[in-house]
Design an enzyme around this catalytic site. Structure first.
Site, PDB file in Angstrom:
ATOM      1  N   LYS A  83       0.797  -1.266   0.009  1.00 26.97           N
ATOM      2  CA  LYS A  83      -0.051   0.023   0.031  1.00 26.97           C
ATOM      3  C   LYS A  83       0.943   1.268  -0.135  1.00 26.97           C
ATOM      4  CE  LYS A  83      -4.033   2.109   2.500  1.00 26.97           C
ATOM      5  NZ  LYS A  83      -4.840   1.959   3.718  1.00 26.97           N
ATOM      6  N   SER A  86      -9.785   2.399   2.583  1.00 29.14           N
ATOM      7  CA  SER A  86      -9.039   3.127   1.761  1.00 29.14           C
ATOM      8  C   SER A  86      -7.703   2.525   0.926  1.00 29.14           C
ATOM      9  CB  SER A  86      -8.012   4.164   2.565  1.00 29.14           C
ATOM     10  OG  SER A  86      -7.263   3.193   3.469  1.00 29.14           O
ATOM     11  N   SER A 138     -10.061   0.366   6.631  1.00 29.58           N
ATOM     12  CA  SER A 138      -9.508   0.385   5.321  1.00 29.58           C
ATOM     13  C   SER A 138      -9.016  -1.272   4.802  1.00 29.58           C
ATOM     14  CB  SER A 138      -8.453   1.367   5.351  1.00 29.58           C
ATOM     15  OG  SER A 138      -8.899   2.424   5.165  1.00 29.58           O
TER      16      SER A 138
HETATM   17  N1  GLN Z   1     -13.043   4.704   5.892  1.00 25.14           N
HETATM   18  C1  GLN Z   1     -12.733   5.032   7.068  1.00 25.14           C
HETATM   19  C2  GLN Z   1     -12.326   6.252   7.135  1.00 25.14           C
HETATM   20  O1  GLN Z   1     -12.736   6.888   5.955  1.00 25.14           O
HETATM   21  C3  GLN Z   1     -11.526   4.193   7.368  1.00 25.14           C
HETATM   22  C4  GLN Z   1     -10.082   4.656   6.733  1.00 25.14           C
HETATM   23  C5  GLN Z   1      -9.159   3.799   7.230  1.00 25.14           C
HETATM   24  O2  GLN Z   1      -9.198   2.691   8.007  1.00 25.14           O
HETATM   25  N2  GLN Z   1      -7.866   4.347   6.726  1.00 25.14           N
HETATM   26  O3  GLN Z   1     -11.990   6.909   7.918  1.00 25.14           O
END
Ligand code: GLN
Length: 457
Positions: free
Chosen positions: A66, A141, A165
């Site tokens: 990532k 994400s 994410s």
């Molecule tokens: N979807 C969640 C957010 O927008 C989690 C994102 C993540 O885990 N990095 O904050």
């Protein structure tokens, strides 16, 4: 996991992965592909195998990183314009540990900029497409990492999970995705999002692979003072799965019917195998999303203050003096979602509102922590959906931040409580979209959780 040996060359494994990455180029999975570097590393490993040297547990296994993990190989951009051109001088501890076992990074994967999002649509480089339906989001994400594994380009990929994410994109693409107990894997060298919530984990095709990666990368790191001693205590018996909890509140109309159906059929299956299903009342969980969207942006606002156009990556050429360097660089360099979080975060931390928002959220967080603790006195593990819906259409929620945040309603409470969660594939919707469910355990039950997933396979 297929590793290299005398017969199967690492170079072959890596070239196959690179070919597949090219074949699926229009899914927009990678922000950077390191063909030359990956092949050079594969050749080194093949040479060592030929010489009869020790090569490690992941010898020649291609993987995807990532793009918020630091490594000198390629720019680390976190899919944000403001980090473009940033070459990291350091390597993340998790990357060091994977590569010490012979794993080979073939490329960096796309994400919502700074990991802010649930669809990978907030990436400066555009969205990644879902592996099962190209008109739908990959989830986020870590969308790029999930799709790289789901399309079988690589054996595994890394992810970070601050509020879902890893688990949500894993479930949107029908693979395994693990968010370990807070502190299990060092976060040194991963672009910080929200420090009290961030966890490092993986996407894999099997629970066995997950176990292997966890055992390789976990453990204390002097560079991350939040790390725990080890992944599991060899002397302590594993938490056995006998009583499985299901949360009453998550079985309602706002949850997709196919997902509820998948949960129900899994429960029936468990019962037929002799497990006991326990219904849980967890009323504090309804505050989890609100708590998360106060604490998380507060920490985001602090962590993102370092991107000032002086120290990392991009600097706006419109800037004339120091103040305008900050202003123009941050205005141009951050995505709208990044800015929204910086503003919300500074607001909830500001002197007039700190007590009303941040402090209250911190207290409610303790309620959630305690509620999970009590739940695990009644059951061994919890089975629940990862998200209320399967992968949604590209563009469907991007203009409505609250609708996007609502997709996180089932994933964020685990990060607030620091407990581990493992997303497992659980069939398909009638429209053919992957469904994921998550197994949740008390802190430090990660290994037992993976064992339970194996039993469910
Ligand atoms: N979807 C969640 C957010 O927008 C989690 C994102 C993540 O885990 N990095 O904050």
């Amino acid at each position: 996991m297929k590793t290299a040996n005398k017969k199967v060359k690492a170079e072959r494994l890596v070239r196959d992965a690179l070919d597949k990455a090219k074949h699926f180029a229009d899914y927009n999975i990678f922000t950077f592909i390191d063909e030359e570097g990956a092949i050079a590393r594969a050749r080194e490993i093949d040479k060592r195998i030929a010489n009869g040297e020790k090569v490690g547990l992941l010898a020649g296994v291609p993987y995807a990183l990532k793009d918020n993990f630091l490594s000198p190989r390629g720019e680390t951009t976190a899919s944000a314009h403001i980090l473009e051109g940033f070459n990291s001088p350091v390597t993340a501890t998790s990357v060091e540990r994977l590569e010490a076992e012979g794993a080979i990074m073939i490329g960096r994967t796309n994400l919502d900029a700074f990991a802010h999002g649930s669809s990978t649509e907030n990436s400066y480089f555009g969205p990644t497409l879902n592996s099962a339906d190209r008109e739908r989001v990959a989830g986020g994400s870590s969308g790029g990492s999930a799709v790289a594994v789901a399309l079988d380009i690589v054996e595994f990929a890394t992810g970070s999970d601050t509020g879902g994410s890893i688990r949500q994109p894993a479930s949107f693409n029908g693979i395994y995705g693990m968010k370990p107990t807070f502190g299990t894997i060092s976060r040194y060298g991963v672009v910080a999002m929200a420090s009290s919530l961030d966890c490092i984990g993986f996407f894999t095709k099997t629970p066995e692979d997950m176990n292997l990666l966890m055992s390789i990368t976990s453990g204390q790191d002097p560079k991350d003072m939040t790390t725990l001693p080890d992944y599991y205590n060899e002397d302590a018996p594993l938490r056995k799965a006998a009583k499985i909890g299901v949360i009453k509140d998550f079985d309602n109309e706002s949850v997709d019917a196919d997902i509820r159906g998948a949960l129900k059929s899994r429960c029936e299956l468990l019962k037929s195998k002799g497990y006991e299903i326990v219904e849980l009342d967890m009323p504090s969980l309804k505050y989890a999303l609100a708590v998360y969207y106060i604490i998380q942006p507060a920490e985001v606002a602090s962590n993102l203050s370092r991107y000032d156009g002086v120290r990392y990556g991009f600097r706006s050429n419109k800037s004339k003096d120091l103040d305008s360097i900050y202003e123009e660089t941050r205005s141009e360099g951050f995505m709208p979602e990044n800015k929204r979080r910086i503003m919300v975060g500074n607001f909830v931390l500001s002197s007039g509102f700190y007590d009303a928002y941040f402090l209250k959220a911190a207290k409610a967080r303790t309620l959630i922590v305690n509620e999970y603790r009590r739940a695990f006195e009644k059951c061994d593990y919890i089975l629940m959906p990862v998200s209320p819906n399967p992968a949604f259409r590209l563009g469907e929620k991007v203009g409505d931040p609250v609708a996007m945040y609502l997709e996180d309603v089932m994933s964020v409470s685990l990060n607030l409580a620091g407990v581990p969660g493992l997303a497992i594939p659980a069939g398909k919707t009638t429209a053919g979209l992957p469904i994921g469910l998550q197994l949740v355990g008390p802190r430090r039950s990660d290994k037992g959780l993976i064992e339970f997933a194996r039993e469910l396979q």
